[in-house]
Motif scaffolding. Structure first.
Motif, PDB file in Angstrom:
ATOM      1  N   SER A 177      -3.076   1.722  -4.344  1.00  0.00           N
ATOM      2  CA  SER A 177      -3.557   2.051  -5.678  1.00  0.00           C
ATOM      3  C   SER A 177      -2.750   3.206  -6.267  1.00  0.00           C
ATOM      4  CB  SER A 177      -5.047   2.395  -5.631  1.00  0.00           C
ATOM      5  OG  SER A 177      -5.311   3.433  -4.714  1.00  0.00           O
ATOM      6  N   LEU A 236      -3.131   6.971  -8.427  1.00  0.00           N
ATOM      7  CA  LEU A 236      -4.057   8.059  -8.732  1.00  0.00           C
ATOM      8  C   LEU A 236      -3.325   9.196  -9.434  1.00  0.00           C
ATOM      9  CD1 LEU A 236      -5.946   8.527  -5.332  1.00  0.00           C
ATOM     10  CD2 LEU A 236      -6.798   7.382  -7.359  1.00  0.00           C
ATOM     11  N   ARG A 245     -10.775   0.220  -0.484  1.00  0.00           N
ATOM     12  CA  ARG A 245     -10.228   1.473  -1.020  1.00  0.00           C
ATOM     13  C   ARG A 245      -9.553   1.237  -2.369  1.00  0.00           C
ATOM     14  NH1 ARG A 245      -7.855   5.555   2.890  1.00  0.00           N
ATOM     15  NH2 ARG A 245      -9.263   5.601   4.673  1.00  0.00           N
ATOM     16  N   SER A 246      -8.813   0.137  -2.460  1.00  0.00           N
ATOM     17  CA  SER A 246      -8.143  -0.199  -3.712  1.00  0.00           C
ATOM     18  C   SER A 246      -9.155  -0.466  -4.822  1.00  0.00           C
ATOM     19  CB  SER A 246      -7.237  -1.414  -3.497  1.00  0.00           C
ATOM     20  OG  SER A 246      -6.550  -1.739  -4.679  1.00  0.00           O
ATOM     21  N   THR A 286     -10.597   2.807  -6.195  1.00  0.00           N
ATOM     22  CA  THR A 286      -9.677   3.690  -6.912  1.00  0.00           C
ATOM     23  C   THR A 286      -9.213   2.941  -8.168  1.00  0.00           C
ATOM     24  OG1 THR A 286      -7.947   2.998  -5.363  1.00  0.00           O
ATOM     25  CG2 THR A 286      -9.043   5.086  -4.913  1.00  0.00           C
ATOM     26  N   THR A 287      -7.925   2.759  -8.367  1.00  0.00           N
ATOM     27  CA  THR A 287      -7.477   2.031  -9.556  1.00  0.00           C
ATOM     28  C   THR A 287      -6.096   1.432  -9.323  1.00  0.00           C
ATOM     29  OG1 THR A 287      -7.203   2.174 -11.953  1.00  0.00           O
ATOM     30  CG2 THR A 287      -6.459   4.065 -10.679  1.00  0.00           C
ATOM     31  N   TYR A 313      -1.120   5.507  -3.656  1.00  0.00           N
ATOM     32  CA  TYR A 313      -1.983   5.735  -2.503  1.00  0.00           C
ATOM     33  C   TYR A 313      -1.949   4.480  -1.642  1.00  0.00           C
ATOM     34  CZ  TYR A 313      -6.275   7.340  -0.065  1.00  0.00           C
ATOM     35  OH  TYR A 313      -7.203   7.760   0.865  1.00  0.00           O
ATOM     36  N   HIS A 350      -2.973   2.250   1.324  1.00  0.00           N
ATOM     37  CA  HIS A 350      -4.195   2.129   2.113  1.00  0.00           C
ATOM     38  C   HIS A 350      -3.980   1.458   3.467  1.00  0.00           C
ATOM     39  CE1 HIS A 350      -6.220   3.607  -1.371  1.00  0.00           C
ATOM     40  NE2 HIS A 350      -5.928   2.552  -2.090  1.00  0.00           N
TER      41      HIS A 350
END
Length: 135
Positions: free
Chosen positions: A46, A48, A91-92, A95-96, A119, A121
Motif C-alpha cells: 500500500s 501511506l 493490511r492493504s 491502509t490505501t 508499505y 506487507h
C-alpha cells in the motif's frame, strides 16, 4: 496530464520512501499548481503519507499492524503463498492503494515532516509498480 510508472524494489515487509522520486517527477514536468495521484498496482502492498523524520514512527506502525493483523491467523482460508499472504491483503485493505498529493509552485506540497512511503506487507522482497499521474 502526464503519466509515469515507478518500479520499486522492496526489501520485504516494511517501508520504502518514495518522496524524493516523486519530487523529481514533479520537478521534471515544470508544472505550476496541480495534483500528483499515485496508485499501487498490487493487493499486498500500500501507499501511506507518514512522518519521515523519526524512524521510530515507522517501526511503531509496523509493530501496531503486526499486533492487529498477525501472520498465519487461523481464521484465514487464503494461504496460497504462505502465512503472510492473507495478512498482507488485510493490511492493504486497512491502509490505501492510492494517494492524491497537492503540487504548488512546481513542488510536491507536503508538510514539514511528511513523506510518501510504499508499505510492503509481504516478508519476501518484491518489485512493485506505482502509477503516478500529474494533472
Amino acid at each position: 496530464m502526464i503519466r509515469h510508472r515507478l518500479v520499486v524494489d522492496t526489501p520485504g515487509r516494511g517501508f520504502t520512501e518514495l518522496t524524493a522520486r516523486l519530487r523529481e517527477l514533479v520537478a521534471d514536468t515544470a508544472m505550476g499548481d496541480g495534483l500528483c495521484h499515485c496508485f499501487i498496482q498490487h493487493t499486498s502492498a500500500s501507499l501511506l503519507v507518514m512522518e519521515n523524520a523519526d524512524p521510530a514512527v515507522l517501526r511503531d506502525v509496523e509493530r501496531f499492524f503486526g499486533d492487529l493483523v498477525p501472520d498465519g491467523d487461523q481464521r484465514y482460508e487464503h494461504t496460497a503463498e504462505g502465512p503472510d499472504d492473507m495478512a498482507a491483503h488485510v493490511r492493504s485493505a486497512l491502509t490505501t492503494t492510492d494517494l492524491t498529493l497537492p503540487v504548488a509552485d512546481g513542488r510536491l506540497d507536503l508538510g514539514t515532516w511528511q513523506g510518501v512511503f510504499l508499505y510492503e506487507h509481504r516478508h519476501a522482497p518484491h518489485r512493485r509498480k506505482v502509477c503516478v499521474t500529474l494533472f
